[in-house]
Write a protein that holds these residues in place. Structure first.
Motif, short mmCIF file in Angstrom:
data_model
loop_
_atom_site.label_atom_id
_atom_site.label_comp_id
_atom_site.label_asym_id
_atom_site.label_seq_id
_atom_site.Cartn_x
_atom_site.Cartn_y
_atom_site.Cartn_z
N LEU A 254 -22.79 -156.50 -1.29
CA LEU A 254 -22.37 -155.65 -2.39
C LEU A 254 -21.24 -154.71 -2.00
O LEU A 254 -20.40 -154.35 -2.84
CB LEU A 254 -23.57 -154.84 -2.90
CG LEU A 254 -24.71 -155.65 -3.52
CD1 LEU A 254 -25.91 -154.75 -3.79
CD2 LEU A 254 -24.27 -156.35 -4.79
N SER A 255 -21.20 -154.29 -0.74
CA SER A 255 -20.15 -153.35 -0.31
C SER A 255 -18.77 -153.98 -0.36
O SER A 255 -17.76 -153.27 -0.35
CB SER A 255 -20.45 -152.86 1.10
OG SER A 255 -20.40 -153.93 2.04
N ARG A 256 -18.70 -155.31 -0.41
CA ARG A 256 -17.41 -156.00 -0.49
C ARG A 256 -17.10 -156.49 -1.90
O ARG A 256 -16.04 -157.05 -2.16
CB ARG A 256 -17.39 -157.20 0.47
CG ARG A 256 -17.56 -156.84 1.93
CD ARG A 256 -17.24 -158.03 2.83
NE ARG A 256 -18.03 -159.20 2.50
CZ ARG A 256 -19.22 -159.48 3.03
NH1 ARG A 256 -19.77 -158.64 3.91
NH2 ARG A 256 -19.88 -160.57 2.67
N LEU A 257 -18.04 -156.30 -2.80
CA LEU A 257 -17.87 -156.80 -4.17
C LEU A 257 -16.86 -155.93 -4.94
O LEU A 257 -17.04 -154.72 -5.04
CB LEU A 257 -19.22 -156.78 -4.89
CG LEU A 257 -19.24 -157.19 -6.37
CD1 LEU A 257 -18.81 -158.64 -6.53
CD2 LEU A 257 -20.62 -156.96 -6.97
N PRO A 258 -15.79 -156.52 -5.49
CA PRO A 258 -14.85 -155.74 -6.29
C PRO A 258 -15.52 -155.22 -7.56
O PRO A 258 -16.10 -155.98 -8.33
CB PRO A 258 -13.74 -156.75 -6.63
CG PRO A 258 -13.87 -157.83 -5.59
CD PRO A 258 -15.34 -157.92 -5.30
N VAL A 259 -15.43 -153.92 -7.76
CA VAL A 259 -16.09 -153.26 -8.90
C VAL A 259 -15.09 -152.36 -9.61
O VAL A 259 -14.32 -151.65 -8.98
CB VAL A 259 -17.29 -152.42 -8.43
CG1 VAL A 259 -17.95 -151.71 -9.61
CG2 VAL A 259 -18.31 -153.28 -7.70
N SER A 260 -15.13 -152.40 -10.91
CA SER A 260 -14.34 -151.48 -11.73
C SER A 260 -15.31 -150.60 -12.51
O SER A 260 -16.22 -151.11 -13.16
CB SER A 260 -13.43 -152.24 -12.70
OG SER A 260 -12.65 -151.35 -13.46
N ILE A 261 -15.15 -149.30 -12.44
CA ILE A 261 -16.04 -148.35 -13.11
C ILE A 261 -15.32 -147.71 -14.28
O ILE A 261 -14.28 -147.06 -14.10
CB ILE A 261 -16.53 -147.26 -12.13
CG1 ILE A 261 -17.21 -147.89 -10.91
CG2 ILE A 261 -17.49 -146.30 -12.85
CD1 ILE A 261 -17.61 -146.87 -9.85
N ASP A 422 -13.01 -155.47 -25.15
CA ASP A 422 -11.63 -155.21 -24.74
C ASP A 422 -11.58 -154.27 -23.53
O ASP A 422 -10.77 -154.46 -22.62
CB ASP A 422 -10.84 -154.59 -25.90
CG ASP A 422 -10.57 -155.58 -27.02
OD1 ASP A 422 -10.60 -156.80 -26.74
OD2 ASP A 422 -10.34 -155.14 -28.16
N ALA A 423 -12.46 -153.28 -23.54
CA ALA A 423 -12.49 -152.32 -22.42
C ALA A 423 -12.85 -153.03 -21.12
O ALA A 423 -12.29 -152.73 -20.05
CB ALA A 423 -13.49 -151.20 -22.71
N VAL A 424 -13.79 -153.97 -21.20
CA VAL A 424 -14.20 -154.73 -20.01
C VAL A 424 -13.04 -155.56 -19.49
O VAL A 424 -12.73 -155.57 -18.29
CB VAL A 424 -15.41 -155.62 -20.34
CG1 VAL A 424 -15.64 -156.63 -19.22
CG2 VAL A 424 -16.65 -154.78 -20.55
N ILE A 425 -12.37 -156.28 -20.39
CA ILE A 425 -11.25 -157.13 -20.00
C ILE A 425 -10.16 -156.31 -19.32
O ILE A 425 -9.60 -156.71 -18.29
CB ILE A 425 -10.70 -157.89 -21.22
CG1 ILE A 425 -11.72 -158.90 -21.72
CG2 ILE A 425 -9.38 -158.57 -20.89
CD1 ILE A 425 -11.35 -159.57 -23.03
N GLU A 426 -9.86 -155.16 -19.88
CA GLU A 426 -8.77 -154.35 -19.35
C GLU A 426 -9.16 -153.66 -18.04
O GLU A 426 -8.29 -153.28 -17.26
CB GLU A 426 -8.35 -153.32 -20.39
CG GLU A 426 -7.72 -153.97 -21.62
CD GLU A 426 -7.37 -152.97 -22.71
OE1 GLU A 426 -7.42 -151.75 -22.42
OE2 GLU A 426 -7.06 -153.39 -23.83
N ALA A 427 -10.45 -153.51 -17.80
CA ALA A 427 -10.89 -152.85 -16.57
C ALA A 427 -10.89 -153.79 -15.37
O ALA A 427 -10.79 -153.33 -14.23
CB ALA A 427 -12.30 -152.27 -16.77
N LEU A 428 -10.99 -155.08 -15.60
CA LEU A 428 -11.13 -156.03 -14.50
C LEU A 428 -10.01 -155.98 -13.45
O LEU A 428 -10.29 -156.09 -12.26
CB LEU A 428 -11.26 -157.45 -15.06
CG LEU A 428 -12.66 -157.82 -15.54
CD1 LEU A 428 -12.62 -159.08 -16.39
CD2 LEU A 428 -13.62 -158.00 -14.37
N PRO A 429 -8.75 -155.79 -13.85
CA PRO A 429 -7.69 -155.80 -12.83
C PRO A 429 -7.83 -154.70 -11.78
O PRO A 429 -7.34 -154.85 -10.66
CB PRO A 429 -6.41 -155.61 -13.65
CG PRO A 429 -6.75 -156.09 -15.00
CD PRO A 429 -8.18 -155.74 -15.21
N SER A 430 -8.47 -153.62 -12.10
CA SER A 430 -8.56 -152.48 -11.17
C SER A 430 -9.78 -152.55 -10.27
O SER A 430 -10.03 -151.62 -9.49
CB SER A 430 -8.57 -151.16 -11.95
OG SER A 430 -9.72 -151.10 -12.79
N ALA A 431 -10.55 -153.64 -10.35
CA ALA A 431 -11.77 -153.73 -9.54
C ALA A 431 -11.46 -153.73 -8.05
O ALA A 431 -10.53 -154.40 -7.60
CB ALA A 431 -12.54 -155.00 -9.92
#
Length: 479
Positions: A254-261, A422-431
């Motif tokens: 999990l510590s390596r999993l890309p996450v966007s908050i 839409d918010a989810v889609i737009e947040a993905l690039p910053s994970a």
């Protein structure tokens, strides 16, 4: 090297569609893909320059979202596009050849949780008050957290049970949140994005920990954390996010999993429009809509959170109301409005003005028509169904307000769900991988023997504290 015409300045929230012709396809030859392979595999190509890196992505027409990896400018990066979003990151690859793999996307909805039966009320309250983000004890007295939570939950349970009994014997929050999760999954699929959507409750089933374990089991490769609170507060979103950060920091996968908050989203256009739509609909139910006072009632937080801990909740709430009223005025609705805070607990000072006090004042000032707007909540639960719709409605009518209305929570509103997608889609690039200081629990630091001693001492001290006449009156406020 890739041609300069593809060096775009940024990858904000959406990728730029280039519609590359066959003659320009050799521009991606450094990815070791032939023109014929690209013809068969792709429908479009995306390219973005960010931090001196050029990100290229090839969109697969299939719904399983295949991923292309490749070294660009001596850095190994990956990028893929889905639903119009450009999703980029870095991976360690073997050699310099392109690899194709499957990206498994996940969304974790974070919410408070609520007791589903009357028997659940006391343990639910214990979980709530045992949270150090709810009752913020000094570190020296942190060992009192659980004993005090036990005592407070026992004292408060009888009154809380009355409230839950009045709305059917339990909170509908889990059912509604599960429905929102399913609706969000469907909305994302309609936008050509296949995802797993999880629900994690802070204080009751399904707990956040359960959802995180499932995320790991499902081998999710990219995750969006979406607290179902429009405005950020330590009290709500902060506590839920802290649990996730703690778990992720202690797990190698999990510590390596890309996450966007997505910490807050009250300012986004979709939310503002959804709230304005609901308010307009409810105003039309009054005989004289233009005379109705719009009464925003937000969940309160202790003043110390804002003034001492830097909680942005009050500022965000005020900005939220400003944006909603701005939208309503743009539509030709010019009703007066006010903001107050509800659900305070205990003897400490909470954000003012208080909802119950403002209702009485409005009645004295001659306000006759009132539309209550629960602006902190996107799902119906005890604060909307019992506190606002029953207690505050009764108080308002007793205070001289003759016409009462309430805006429902956003719930499964199609506009709202589409906006979340839409918010989810737009947040993905910053994970990116979560980086946080590991928060070790008192129990883990001290060991089981020390923990038992602290619990015993804490319980004894709490018992004697509660015998103090001054503190007895203090704890009565928690009832």
């Amino acid at each position: 090297m890739v041609g300069s015409e593809l060096c775009l300045p940024t990858c904000n929230t959406r990728a730029l569609h280039l519609n590359l012709s066959v003659s320009r396809l050799p521009l991606v030859s450094n990815l070791n893909l032939s023109v014929s392979r690209l013809r068969n595999l792709t429908q479009s190509i995306y390219a973005v320059r960010k931090s001196n890196l050029l990100y290229l992505s090839v969109v697969s027409p299939l719904k399983d979202h295949k991923l292309l990896h490749g070294p660009v400018q001596k850095r190994e990066v990956f990028c893929f596009a889905v639903g119009g979003a450009c999703i980029c990151g870095e991976y360690g690859l073997e050699g310099s050849h392109v690899h194709v793999g499957e990206e498994k996307l996940g969304v974790l909805l974070l919410n408070l949780g609520g007791p589903e039966t009357l028997q659940d009320v006391q343990p639910f309250l214990f979980n709530l008050f045992a949270d150090p983000d709810i009752i913020r004890l000094p570190r020296l007295f942190r060992f009192l957290q659980r004993p005090l939570a036990q005592l407070i939950s026992v004292l408060r349970a009888p009154k809380s049970k009355e409230g839950y009994a009045a709305i059917g014997g339990g909170s509908p929050l889990r059912k509604i949140t599960d429905e929102q999760a399913e609706a969000l999954k469907m909305a994302l699929e309609e936008k050509n994005m296949s995802v797993n959507v999880y629900v994690g409750m802070r204080y009751w089933f399904p707990f956040t920990e359960e959802a995180v374990h499932q995320i790991k089991k499902d081998k999710i490769t990219r995750l969006v954390l979406l607290p179902l609170y429009p405005q950020y507060s330590i009290f709500t979103s902060g506590s839920s996010i802290r649990v996730v950060q703690d778990m992720f920091s202690k797990d190698s996968y999990l510590s390596r999993l890309p996450v966007s908050i997505i910490k807050s989203w009250y300012q986004r256009r979709g939310y503002i429009e959804s709230m304005a739509n609901l308010i307009e609909q409810e105003l039309q139910k009054f005989s004289n809509p233009e005379e109705v006072m719009i009464f925003f009632s937000a969940h309160g937080v202790p003043v110390s959170y804002v003034e001492d801990a830097g909680d942005p909740y009050r500022d965000q709430m005020q900005d939220c109301i400003r944006l909603i009223m701005q939208e309503l005025k743009a539509r030709g609705t010019f009703n007066e409005h006010t903001l107050a805070y509800q659900s305070r607990v205990g003897p400490i000072q909470w954000l003012k003005p208080y909802t119950d006090e403002v209702l009485v004042d409005l009645g004295k000032k001659g306000v006759k028509s009132l539309l209550a707007v629960p602006v902190s909540f996107v799902s119906e639960h005890i604060e909307t169904l019992q506190e606002i719709e029953m207690e505050y409605k009764e108080l308002a009518l007793e205070s001289g307000i003759e016409n009462w209305g309430r805006v429902p929570a956003l719930g499964l509103s199609s506009t709202f769900i589409s906006y979340l997608a839409d918010a989810v889609i737009e947040a993905l690039p910053s994970a990116q991988a979560i980086t946080t200081t590991e928060i070790a629990s008192e129990e883990a630091e001290a060991g089981p023997v020390s923990y038992i001693i602290k619990m015993f001492v804490g319980s004894v001290l709490a018992f004697f504290l509660l015998l103090s006449p001054k503190l007895i009156s203090t704890f009565k406020n928690l009832l």
